[in-house]
Design a protein around this motif. Structure first.
Motif, PDB file in Angstrom:
ATOM      1  N   SER A  37       0.851  -1.233   0.016  1.00 58.75           N
ATOM      2  CA  SER A  37      -0.071   0.035  -0.037  1.00 58.75           C
ATOM      3  C   SER A  37       0.915   1.088  -0.057  1.00 58.75           C
ATOM      4  O   SER A  37       1.828   1.467   0.783  1.00 58.75           O
ATOM      5  CB  SER A  37      -0.969  -0.075   1.164  1.00 58.75           C
ATOM      6  OG  SER A  37      -1.038   1.162   1.718  1.00 58.75           O
ATOM      7  N   CYS A  38       0.667   2.324  -0.809  1.00 62.21           N
ATOM      8  CA  CYS A  38       1.208   3.624  -1.051  1.00 62.21           C
ATOM      9  C   CYS A  38       1.105   4.125   0.430  1.00 62.21           C
ATOM     10  O   CYS A  38       1.959   4.765   0.938  1.00 62.21           O
ATOM     11  CB  CYS A  38       0.566   4.560  -2.041  1.00 62.21           C
ATOM     12  SG  CYS A  38       0.324   3.730  -3.587  1.00 62.21           S
ATOM     13  N   CYS A  41       3.733   3.816   3.545  1.00 60.69           N
ATOM     14  CA  CYS A  41       4.899   4.701   3.486  1.00 60.69           C
ATOM     15  C   CYS A  41       4.767   6.008   3.395  1.00 60.69           C
ATOM     16  O   CYS A  41       5.223   6.909   4.123  1.00 60.69           O
ATOM     17  CB  CYS A  41       5.599   4.162   2.323  1.00 60.69           C
ATOM     18  SG  CYS A  41       6.514   2.355   2.733  1.00 60.69           S
ATOM     19  N   HIS A  42       3.841   6.423   2.542  1.00 63.93           N
ATOM     20  CA  HIS A  42       3.427   7.842   2.225  1.00 63.93           C
ATOM     21  C   HIS A  42       2.406   8.459   3.093  1.00 63.93           C
ATOM     22  O   HIS A  42       2.112   9.717   2.940  1.00 63.93           O
ATOM     23  CB  HIS A  42       3.045   8.125   0.668  1.00 63.93           C
ATOM     24  CG  HIS A  42       4.252   7.883  -0.050  1.00 63.93           C
ATOM     25  ND1 HIS A  42       5.225   8.704  -0.440  1.00 63.93           N
ATOM     26  CD2 HIS A  42       4.388   6.810  -1.073  1.00 63.93           C
ATOM     27  CE1 HIS A  42       6.175   8.165  -1.111  1.00 63.93           C
ATOM     28  NE2 HIS A  42       5.811   7.010  -1.441  1.00 63.93           N
ATOM     29  N   PRO A  70       8.587  10.748   1.054  1.00 64.05           N
ATOM     30  CA  PRO A  70       8.135  12.398   0.962  1.00 64.05           C
ATOM     31  C   PRO A  70       6.769  12.548   0.838  1.00 64.05           C
ATOM     32  O   PRO A  70       6.135  11.437   0.487  1.00 64.05           O
ATOM     33  CB  PRO A  70       8.830  12.665  -0.245  1.00 64.05           C
ATOM     34  CG  PRO A  70       9.101  11.324  -1.210  1.00 64.05           C
ATOM     35  CD  PRO A  70       9.230  10.127  -0.265  1.00 64.05           C
ATOM     36  N   LYS A  83       8.277   7.858 -11.238  1.00 59.00           N
ATOM     37  CA  LYS A  83       8.363   7.386  -9.994  1.00 59.00           C
ATOM     38  C   LYS A  83       7.834   5.892  -9.868  1.00 59.00           C
ATOM     39  O   LYS A  83       8.564   5.073  -9.212  1.00 59.00           O
ATOM     40  CB  LYS A  83       8.265   8.353  -9.016  1.00 59.00           C
ATOM     41  CG  LYS A  83       8.918   9.525  -8.731  1.00 59.00           C
ATOM     42  CD  LYS A  83      10.527   9.003  -8.243  1.00 59.00           C
ATOM     43  CE  LYS A  83      11.291  10.185  -8.893  1.00 59.00           C
ATOM     44  NZ  LYS A  83      11.462  11.335  -8.250  1.00 59.00           N
ATOM     45  N   LEU A  89      15.233   3.468  -7.375  1.00 58.39           N
ATOM     46  CA  LEU A  89      14.917   4.214  -5.921  1.00 58.39           C
ATOM     47  C   LEU A  89      15.148   2.736  -5.072  1.00 58.39           C
ATOM     48  O   LEU A  89      14.880   1.649  -5.466  1.00 58.39           O
ATOM     49  CB  LEU A  89      13.485   4.525  -5.804  1.00 58.39           C
ATOM     50  CG  LEU A  89      12.880   5.719  -6.535  1.00 58.39           C
ATOM     51  CD1 LEU A  89      11.704   5.786  -6.283  1.00 58.39           C
ATOM     52  CD2 LEU A  89      14.017   6.750  -6.248  1.00 58.39           C
ATOM     53  N   MET A  92      11.537   2.337  -2.329  1.00 53.95           N
ATOM     54  CA  MET A  92      10.098   2.251  -2.878  1.00 53.95           C
ATOM     55  C   MET A  92       9.950   1.103  -3.848  1.00 53.95           C
ATOM     56  O   MET A  92      10.986   0.894  -4.846  1.00 53.95           O
ATOM     57  CB  MET A  92       9.689   3.666  -3.285  1.00 53.95           C
ATOM     58  CG  MET A  92       8.295   3.403  -3.958  1.00 53.95           C
ATOM     59  SD  MET A  92       7.764   5.023  -4.323  1.00 53.95           S
ATOM     60  CE  MET A  92       6.618   4.758  -5.848  1.00 53.95           C
ATOM     61  N   TYR A  95       6.296  -0.187  -9.144  1.00 53.82           N
ATOM     62  CA  TYR A  95       4.767  -0.342  -9.497  1.00 53.82           C
ATOM     63  C   TYR A  95       4.442  -0.444 -11.110  1.00 53.82           C
ATOM     64  O   TYR A  95       3.700   0.162 -11.627  1.00 53.82           O
ATOM     65  CB  TYR A  95       3.699   0.596  -8.769  1.00 53.82           C
ATOM     66  CG  TYR A  95       3.824   0.380  -7.508  1.00 53.82           C
ATOM     67  CD1 TYR A  95       3.158  -0.471  -6.735  1.00 53.82           C
ATOM     68  CD2 TYR A  95       4.699   1.245  -6.603  1.00 53.82           C
ATOM     69  CE1 TYR A  95       3.008  -0.581  -5.448  1.00 53.82           C
ATOM     70  CE2 TYR A  95       4.493   1.171  -5.373  1.00 53.82           C
ATOM     71  CZ  TYR A  95       3.844   0.150  -4.538  1.00 53.82           C
ATOM     72  OH  TYR A  95       3.942   0.239  -3.459  1.00 53.82           O
TER      73      TYR A  95
HETATM   74  C1  HEC Z   1       8.062   0.735   1.020  1.00 54.73           C
HETATM   75  C2  HEC Z   1       7.669   2.439   1.285  1.00 54.73           C
HETATM   76  C3  HEC Z   1       6.814   2.853   0.082  1.00 54.73           C
HETATM   77  C4  HEC Z   1       5.781   2.405  -0.643  1.00 54.73           C
HETATM   78  C5  HEC Z   1       5.054   1.344  -0.381  1.00 54.73           C
HETATM   79  C6  HEC Z   1       5.486   3.427  -1.695  1.00 54.73           C
HETATM   80  N1  HEC Z   1       6.515   4.338  -1.602  1.00 54.73           N
HETATM   81 FE1  HEC Z   1       6.783   6.081  -2.917  1.00 54.73          FE
HETATM   82  N2  HEC Z   1       8.353   6.285  -2.105  1.00 54.73           N
HETATM   83  C7  HEC Z   1       8.997   5.886  -1.160  1.00 54.73           C
HETATM   84  C8  HEC Z   1      10.406   6.626  -0.633  1.00 54.73           C
HETATM   85  C9  HEC Z   1      11.241   6.033   0.260  1.00 54.73           C
HETATM   86  C10 HEC Z   1      10.463   7.593  -1.780  1.00 54.73           C
HETATM   87  C11 HEC Z   1      11.760   8.613  -1.883  1.00 54.73           C
HETATM   88  C12 HEC Z   1      12.472   8.081  -3.015  1.00 54.73           C
HETATM   89  C13 HEC Z   1      13.517   6.721  -2.433  1.00 54.73           C
HETATM   90  O1  HEC Z   1      14.428   6.942  -2.068  1.00 54.73           O
HETATM   91  O2  HEC Z   1      12.761   5.716  -2.682  1.00 54.73           O
HETATM   92  C14 HEC Z   1       9.235   7.516  -2.459  1.00 54.73           C
HETATM   93  C15 HEC Z   1       8.956   8.362  -3.598  1.00 54.73           C
HETATM   94  C16 HEC Z   1       7.887   8.389  -4.236  1.00 54.73           C
HETATM   95  C17 HEC Z   1       7.398   9.557  -5.349  1.00 54.73           C
HETATM   96  C18 HEC Z   1       8.446  10.526  -5.736  1.00 54.73           C
HETATM   97  C19 HEC Z   1       8.049  11.748  -4.820  1.00 54.73           C
HETATM   98  C20 HEC Z   1       9.128  13.014  -5.407  1.00 54.73           C
HETATM   99  O3  HEC Z   1       9.057  14.002  -4.643  1.00 54.73           O
HETATM  100  O4  HEC Z   1       9.817  12.815  -6.287  1.00 54.73           O
HETATM  101  C21 HEC Z   1       6.145   9.357  -5.775  1.00 54.73           C
HETATM  102  C22 HEC Z   1       5.218  10.064  -6.647  1.00 54.73           C
HETATM  103  C23 HEC Z   1       5.629   8.118  -4.882  1.00 54.73           C
HETATM  104  N3  HEC Z   1       6.647   7.659  -4.075  1.00 54.73           N
HETATM  105  C24 HEC Z   1       4.501   7.594  -5.129  1.00 54.73           C
HETATM  106  C25 HEC Z   1       4.188   6.316  -4.448  1.00 54.73           C
HETATM  107  C26 HEC Z   1       2.838   5.588  -4.849  1.00 54.73           C
HETATM  108  C27 HEC Z   1       1.671   6.332  -5.835  1.00 54.73           C
HETATM  109  C28 HEC Z   1       2.918   4.690  -4.241  1.00 54.73           C
HETATM  110  C29 HEC Z   1       1.895   3.277  -4.368  1.00 54.73           C
HETATM  111  C30 HEC Z   1       1.429   2.856  -5.399  1.00 54.73           C
HETATM  112  C31 HEC Z   1       4.194   4.062  -3.348  1.00 54.73           C
HETATM  113  N4  HEC Z   1       4.630   5.548  -3.503  1.00 54.73           N
HETATM  114  C32 HEC Z   1       4.338   3.317  -2.703  1.00 54.73           C
HETATM  115  C33 HEC Z   1       8.542   4.863  -0.262  1.00 54.73           C
HETATM  116  C34 HEC Z   1       7.349   4.002  -0.657  1.00 54.73           C
END
Ligand code: HEC
Length: 118
Positions: A37-38, A41-42, A70, A83, A89, A92, A95
Motif C-alpha cells: 500500500s502507498c 509509506c506515504h 516524501p 517514479k 529507488l 520504494m 509499480y
Molecule cells: C516501502 C515504502 C513505499 C511504498 C510502499 C511506496 N513508496 Fe513512494 N516513495 C518511498 C520513498 C522512500 C520515496 C523517496 C525515494 C526513495 O528513496 O525511494 C518515494 C518516492 C515516491 C515519489 C516521488 C516523490 C518525489 O518528490 O519525487 C512518488 C510520486 C511516490 N513515491 C508515489 C508512490 C505511490 C503512488 C505508491 C503506491 C502505488 C508508493 N509511492 C509506494 C517509499 C514508498
C-alpha cells in the motif's frame, strides 16, 4: 461468435466500473495497488511519513539514520508516473504493472487529498 465471447467480458468489466467513481477507484488503489500500500509509506493523506529509524556506528559514533517517504501531494503527473516505473529507488517498490487508467486514478485521488489537507 468467438469474437462476441471475447468482447462480452469487456462489457461486463466496464459496467462493473460504473458503480464507483474514478476518485473512489483511486482511493482503493492508493490503499491497495496490488502490492504494498502507498499509504503504508506515504501516509493516509500522502503527506509523507517516517518509515523507519535506526542507528549506525561509524568511527565509534552513533549516527541516527531516518528513512522517510516524501510528501507526494505536489508532484507533477509526469514525475509521478516516472517514479512508479523507476529503476533506481532503494526503498520504494516498483509499480510498473499499473495501467495508465489506474495511475491517473491514484493521481486524481492524491490531488484531492492535497486540497483537503495542506
Ligand atoms: C516501502 C515504502 C513505499 C511504498 C510502499 C511506496 N513508496 Fe513512494 N516513495 C518511498 C520513498 C522512500 C520515496 C523517496 C525515494 C526513495 O528513496 O525511494 C518515494 C518516492 C515516491 C515519489 C516521488 C516523490 C518525489 O518528490 O519525487 C512518488 C510520486 C511516490 N513515491 C508515489 C508512490 C505511490 C503512488 C505508491 C503506491 C502505488 C508508493 N509511492 C509506494 C517509499 C514508498
Amino acid at each position: 461468435m468467438r469474437l462476441l465471447l471475447f468482447i462480452m467480458p469487456l462489457f461486463l468489466y466496464a459496467k462493473e466500473n460504473w458503480f464507483i467513481t474514478k476518485l473512489e477507484y483511486g482511493k482503493m488503489l492508493y490503499n491497495n495497488p496490488r502490492g504494498i500500500s502507498c499509504a503504508k509509506c506515504h501516509g493516509k493523506y500522502a503527506q509523507g511519513k517516517i518509515i523507519s529509524k535506526y542507528y549506525i556506528t561509524k568511527k565509534n559514533q552513533k549516527i541516527l539514520k531516518i528513512i522517510k517517504a516524501p510528501n507526494i501531494q505536489n508532484v507533477s503527473f509526469e514525475e509521478f508516473k516516472k517514479k512508479l516505473f523507476h529503476k533506481y529507488l532503494s526503498v520504494m517498490p516498483k509499480y510498473d504493472y499499473l495501467t495508465n487508467q489506474e495511475i491517473s486514478a491514484i493521481y486524481l485521488y492524491i490531488q484531492s487529498l492535497s486540497r483537503k489537507k495542506k
